[in-house]
Design a protein around this motif. Structure first.
Motif, PDB file in Angstrom:
ATOM      1  N   ALA A  78       1.052  -1.275   0.177  1.00  0.00           N
ATOM      2  CA  ALA A  78      -0.012  -0.074  -0.059  1.00  0.00           C
ATOM      3  C   ALA A  78       0.962   1.359  -0.023  1.00  0.00           C
ATOM      4  O   ALA A  78       0.360   2.341  -0.607  1.00  0.00           O
ATOM      5  CB  ALA A  78      -0.896  -0.211   1.225  1.00  0.00           C
ATOM      6  N   GLU A  79       1.989   1.281   0.671  1.00  0.00           N
ATOM      7  CA  GLU A  79       2.745   2.233   0.651  1.00  0.00           C
ATOM      8  C   GLU A  79       3.288   2.772  -0.626  1.00  0.00           C
ATOM      9  O   GLU A  79       3.516   4.042  -1.082  1.00  0.00           O
ATOM     10  CB  GLU A  79       3.877   1.983   1.659  1.00  0.00           C
ATOM     11  CG  GLU A  79       4.971   3.471   1.891  1.00  0.00           C
ATOM     12  CD  GLU A  79       6.022   2.987   2.855  1.00  0.00           C
ATOM     13  OE1 GLU A  79       7.185   3.218   2.634  1.00  0.00           O
ATOM     14  OE2 GLU A  79       5.571   2.465   3.982  1.00  0.00           O
ATOM     15  N   GLU A  80       3.665   1.563  -1.304  1.00  0.00           N
ATOM     16  CA  GLU A  80       4.354   1.845  -2.851  1.00  0.00           C
ATOM     17  C   GLU A  80       2.902   1.892  -4.052  1.00  0.00           C
ATOM     18  O   GLU A  80       3.314   2.117  -4.983  1.00  0.00           O
ATOM     19  CB  GLU A  80       5.247   1.060  -3.307  1.00  0.00           C
ATOM     20  CG  GLU A  80       6.719   0.861  -2.330  1.00  0.00           C
ATOM     21  CD  GLU A  80       7.396   1.991  -2.694  1.00  0.00           C
ATOM     22  OE1 GLU A  80       7.337   2.781  -3.823  1.00  0.00           O
ATOM     23  OE2 GLU A  80       8.218   2.773  -1.726  1.00  0.00           O
ATOM     24  N   ASP A  81       1.847   1.763  -3.420  1.00  0.00           N
ATOM     25  CA  ASP A  81       0.624   1.702  -4.405  1.00  0.00           C
ATOM     26  C   ASP A  81       0.901   0.682  -5.470  1.00  0.00           C
ATOM     27  O   ASP A  81       0.952   1.139  -6.581  1.00  0.00           O
ATOM     28  CB  ASP A  81       0.205   3.017  -4.798  1.00  0.00           C
ATOM     29  CG  ASP A  81      -1.006   3.051  -5.135  1.00  0.00           C
ATOM     30  OD1 ASP A  81      -1.864   2.202  -5.023  1.00  0.00           O
ATOM     31  OD2 ASP A  81      -1.434   3.881  -6.373  1.00  0.00           O
ATOM     32  N   GLU A  82       1.352  -0.364  -5.161  1.00  0.00           N
ATOM     33  CA  GLU A  82       1.559  -1.556  -6.219  1.00  0.00           C
ATOM     34  C   GLU A  82       1.599  -2.925  -5.680  1.00  0.00           C
ATOM     35  O   GLU A  82       1.570  -3.188  -4.339  1.00  0.00           O
ATOM     36  CB  GLU A  82       3.050  -1.277  -6.655  1.00  0.00           C
ATOM     37  CG  GLU A  82       4.268  -1.628  -5.862  1.00  0.00           C
ATOM     38  CD  GLU A  82       5.591  -1.262  -6.222  1.00  0.00           C
ATOM     39  OE1 GLU A  82       5.833  -0.272  -7.147  1.00  0.00           O
ATOM     40  OE2 GLU A  82       6.683  -1.937  -5.885  1.00  0.00           O
ATOM     41  N   ALA A  83       1.370  -3.780  -6.699  1.00  0.00           N
ATOM     42  CA  ALA A  83       1.101  -5.197  -6.120  1.00  0.00           C
ATOM     43  C   ALA A  83       2.121  -6.017  -7.024  1.00  0.00           C
ATOM     44  O   ALA A  83       2.702  -5.719  -8.259  1.00  0.00           O
ATOM     45  CB  ALA A  83      -0.088  -5.660  -6.393  1.00  0.00           C
ATOM     46  N   GLU A  84       2.423  -7.245  -6.714  1.00  0.00           N
ATOM     47  CA  GLU A  84       3.444  -8.161  -7.350  1.00  0.00           C
ATOM     48  C   GLU A  84       2.872  -9.430  -7.304  1.00  0.00           C
ATOM     49  O   GLU A  84       2.308 -10.000  -6.278  1.00  0.00           O
ATOM     50  CB  GLU A  84       4.772  -8.103  -6.500  1.00  0.00           C
ATOM     51  CG  GLU A  84       5.636  -8.905  -7.191  1.00  0.00           C
ATOM     52  CD  GLU A  84       7.458  -9.116  -6.970  1.00  0.00           C
ATOM     53  OE1 GLU A  84       8.265 -10.083  -7.027  1.00  0.00           O
ATOM     54  OE2 GLU A  84       7.533  -8.261  -6.007  1.00  0.00           O
ATOM     55  N   LEU A  85       2.793 -10.121  -8.423  1.00  0.00           N
ATOM     56  CA  LEU A  85       2.199 -11.516  -8.542  1.00  0.00           C
ATOM     57  C   LEU A  85       3.458 -12.462  -8.259  1.00  0.00           C
ATOM     58  O   LEU A  85       4.457 -12.330  -8.612  1.00  0.00           O
ATOM     59  CB  LEU A  85       1.751 -11.830  -9.840  1.00  0.00           C
ATOM     60  CG  LEU A  85       0.578 -11.032 -10.319  1.00  0.00           C
ATOM     61  CD1 LEU A  85       0.117 -11.313 -11.600  1.00  0.00           C
ATOM     62  CD2 LEU A  85      -0.473 -10.638  -9.166  1.00  0.00           C
ATOM     63  N   ALA A  86       3.191 -13.329  -7.393  1.00  0.00           N
ATOM     64  CA  ALA A  86       4.270 -14.178  -6.868  1.00  0.00           C
ATOM     65  C   ALA A  86       4.129 -15.799  -6.860  1.00  0.00           C
ATOM     66  O   ALA A  86       3.060 -16.070  -6.670  1.00  0.00           O
ATOM     67  CB  ALA A  86       4.939 -13.478  -5.504  1.00  0.00           C
ATOM     68  N   ARG A  87       5.204 -16.258  -6.677  1.00  0.00           N
ATOM     69  CA  ARG A  87       5.250 -17.979  -6.285  1.00  0.00           C
ATOM     70  C   ARG A  87       4.045 -18.644  -7.083  1.00  0.00           C
ATOM     71  O   ARG A  87       3.109 -19.340  -6.647  1.00  0.00           O
ATOM     72  CB  ARG A  87       4.812 -18.210  -4.991  1.00  0.00           C
ATOM     73  CG  ARG A  87       5.976 -17.460  -4.158  1.00  0.00           C
ATOM     74  CD  ARG A  87       6.035 -18.004  -2.561  1.00  0.00           C
ATOM     75  NE  ARG A  87       6.988 -17.370  -1.754  1.00  0.00           N
ATOM     76  CZ  ARG A  87       6.805 -16.571  -0.822  1.00  0.00           C
ATOM     77  NH1 ARG A  87       5.665 -16.419  -0.292  1.00  0.00           N
ATOM     78  NH2 ARG A  87       7.625 -15.965  -0.127  1.00  0.00           N
ATOM     79  N   VAL A  88       3.788 -18.286  -8.412  1.00  0.00           N
ATOM     80  CA  VAL A  88       2.852 -18.844  -9.355  1.00  0.00           C
ATOM     81  C   VAL A  88       3.447 -20.383  -9.742  1.00  0.00           C
ATOM     82  O   VAL A  88       4.482 -20.483 -10.255  1.00  0.00           O
ATOM     83  CB  VAL A  88       2.744 -18.009 -10.531  1.00  0.00           C
ATOM     84  CG1 VAL A  88       1.821 -18.692 -11.476  1.00  0.00           C
ATOM     85  CG2 VAL A  88       2.366 -16.607 -10.119  1.00  0.00           C
ATOM     86  N   VAL A  89       2.625 -21.346  -9.611  1.00  0.00           N
ATOM     87  CA  VAL A  89       2.936 -22.758  -9.921  1.00  0.00           C
ATOM     88  C   VAL A  89       1.784 -23.282 -10.433  1.00  0.00           C
ATOM     89  O   VAL A  89       0.633 -23.289  -9.824  1.00  0.00           O
ATOM     90  CB  VAL A  89       3.780 -23.490  -8.838  1.00  0.00           C
ATOM     91  CG1 VAL A  89       2.849 -23.541  -7.697  1.00  0.00           C
ATOM     92  CG2 VAL A  89       4.352 -24.689  -9.249  1.00  0.00           C
ATOM     93  N   VAL A  90       1.816 -24.112 -11.508  1.00  0.00           N
ATOM     94  CA  VAL A  90       0.695 -24.986 -11.970  1.00  0.00           C
ATOM     95  C   VAL A  90       1.006 -26.407 -11.477  1.00  0.00           C
ATOM     96  O   VAL A  90       2.143 -26.913 -11.558  1.00  0.00           O
ATOM     97  CB  VAL A  90       0.543 -24.698 -13.600  1.00  0.00           C
ATOM     98  CG1 VAL A  90      -0.412 -25.815 -14.068  1.00  0.00           C
ATOM     99  CG2 VAL A  90       0.230 -23.326 -13.939  1.00  0.00           C
TER     100      VAL A  90
END
Length: 171
Positions: A78-90
């Motif tokens: 929230a402080e940087e006003d951004e999100a990161e998608l992470a640890r994606v696995v199928v």
């Protein structure tokens, strides 16, 4: 397919998907292998980590009782006003069927729905399959100078990608 909140009951299954130490490293950056269910469940203790599972609905309703197809996280800042998608696995049986792209787009929708226009992800430089998946889902590489700055504190020189809205200013 439905994207549902991760629960501790999913942890052991997700932890078992990487088949080798190399897959573990490419998935979550850990050098310890195998990853345990306790480790995966523990990632959820961070209030900025929001884990999800993609399920294949087995009976046509939305109760999520179908097979687990994938796992991923939305890390919010929230402080940087951004999100990161992470640890994606199928899940191994679902690989090669476009499930990764569906999962990435669903995670992106969660991040955008939470009010984050700046959405990023990083890829281990040796993970060509994931890179193709993310680019196929519409992500683009960030400026090389920006990526170099972000990588200064990282253990490897990740390939950084962003949702094009950040680059083009389009929704």
């Amino acid at each position: 397919m439905d994207l549902l909140p991760f629960t501790a009951e999913h942890a052991a299954t997700v932890a078992g998907w990487p088949a080798s130490p190399e897959e573990v490293l490419l998935w979550c950056g850990r050098r310890e292998s195998p990853v345990t269910g306790e480790t995966v469940a523990g990632w959820q203790e961070d209030p900025e980590v929001h884990g999800y599972v993609l399920v294949e609905d087995g009976d046509g309703d939305a109760d999520g009782d179908g097979a687990l197809l994938g796992y991923g996280e939305v890390w919010t800042d929230a402080e940087e006003d951004e999100a990161e998608l992470a640890r994606v696995v199928v899940a191994p049986p679902a690989r090669g069927r476009g499930v990764g792209r569906v999962l990435v787009r669903a995670l992106l929708d969660r991040a955008r729905g939470a009010g984050f226009d700046d959405v990023f992800l990083r890829v281990h430089p040796e993970n060509a399959v994931a890179l193709r998946c993310y680019e196929g889902a519409g992500f683009v590489r960030v400026d090389p100078d920006e990526a170099a700055g972000w990588n200064a504190a990282q253990p490897v020189a990740y390939v950084w990608l962003t949702w094009p809205a950040r680059v083009t200013g389009t929704p």
